[in-house]
Design a protein around this motif. Structure first.
Motif, PDB file in Angstrom:
ATOM      1  N   ALA A  52       0.837  -1.207   0.000  1.00  0.00           N
ATOM      2  CA  ALA A  52       0.000   0.000   0.000  1.00  0.00           C
ATOM      3  C   ALA A  52       0.870   1.254   0.000  1.00  0.00           C
ATOM      4  O   ALA A  52       0.552   2.239  -0.686  1.00  0.00           O
ATOM      5  N   GLU A  53       1.970   1.210   0.728  1.00  0.00           N
ATOM      6  CA  GLU A  53       2.899   2.346   0.752  1.00  0.00           C
ATOM      7  C   GLU A  53       3.523   2.572  -0.627  1.00  0.00           C
ATOM      8  O   GLU A  53       3.617   3.705  -1.104  1.00  0.00           O
ATOM      9  N   ASN A  58       0.884   4.089  -2.948  1.00  0.00           N
ATOM     10  CA  ASN A  58       0.709   5.523  -2.692  1.00  0.00           C
ATOM     11  C   ASN A  58       1.844   6.335  -3.306  1.00  0.00           C
ATOM     12  O   ASN A  58       1.616   7.409  -3.869  1.00  0.00           O
ATOM     13  N   ASN A  63       1.324   6.455  -7.092  1.00  0.00           N
ATOM     14  CA  ASN A  63       0.231   7.374  -7.417  1.00  0.00           C
ATOM     15  C   ASN A  63       0.684   8.829  -7.289  1.00  0.00           C
ATOM     16  O   ASN A  63       0.312   9.677  -8.107  1.00  0.00           O
ATOM     17  N   ALA A  64       1.492   9.114  -6.280  1.00  0.00           N
ATOM     18  CA  ALA A  64       2.025  10.471  -6.113  1.00  0.00           C
ATOM     19  C   ALA A  64       2.948  10.834  -7.272  1.00  0.00           C
ATOM     20  O   ALA A  64       2.914  11.976  -7.767  1.00  0.00           O
ATOM     21  N   ARG A 110      -1.565  -3.308  -7.533  1.00  0.00           N
ATOM     22  CA  ARG A 110      -2.961  -3.610  -7.164  1.00  0.00           C
ATOM     23  C   ARG A 110      -3.231  -5.113  -7.236  1.00  0.00           C
ATOM     24  O   ARG A 110      -3.941  -5.662  -6.394  1.00  0.00           O
TER      25      ARG A 110
END
Length: 146
Positions: free
Chosen positions: A28-29, A32, A35-36, A119
């Motif tokens: 998940a990290e 993120n 995505n950033a 994902r």
């Protein structure tokens, strides 16, 4: 309940908490962060497109630059026809705005593929957790319709 079954259940629960949930948090990290990165490249692409559409690349522009601790100074960029892009490992290469857009589009596609893979890994880890929880319920003799 049989002590061996209790021991197996404890091992399964420990595996879920110590390994799978930790893996899930790391994934998940990473997701993120990717995505950033995509958001940053999309913003850069938007700025470059705006420069090209308004002819700022030839006339230059004024801006404010953060020099640290939210202290800003005014700066003038006389020629915005070229841009430095970080190509990795702290190396920057000068590109024209058109070349930069090509590189940015490639990087966005690469990041989007990495996001898809992350994902899938997250879904796989969640499936492993659910499977082990079902196995625990079976061992406890408390299996209900799932």
């Amino acid at each position: 309940m049989d002590p061996q079954i209790k021991e197996k259940i404890l091992q399964f629960e420990t595996f879920i908490n110590d390994v799978l949930k930790e893996d899930l948090a790391k994934l998940a990290e990473k997701l993120n962060a990717k995505n950033a990165d995509v958001a940053e490249f999309l913003q850069l692409k938007s700025v470059i497109t705006t420069f090209q559409n308004t002819n700022v690349e030839k006339t230059g522009f004024k801006t404010k630059v953060d020099i640290g601790n939210n202290f800003f100074i005014q700066a003038h960029v006389p020629d915005a026809s070229k841009i430095l892009l970080d190509v990795g490992l702290g190396h920057y290469i000068e590109f024209t705005l058109d070349e930069a857009l090509v590189i940015i589009n490639i990087r966005i596609k690469l990041l989007e593929q990495q996001i898809v893979n992350l994902r899938k890994a997250i879904a796989r880890t969640n499936a492993h957790i659910k499977l082990i929880l079902i196995a625990i319920r079976d061992l406890q003799g408390m299996r209900e319709n799932v």
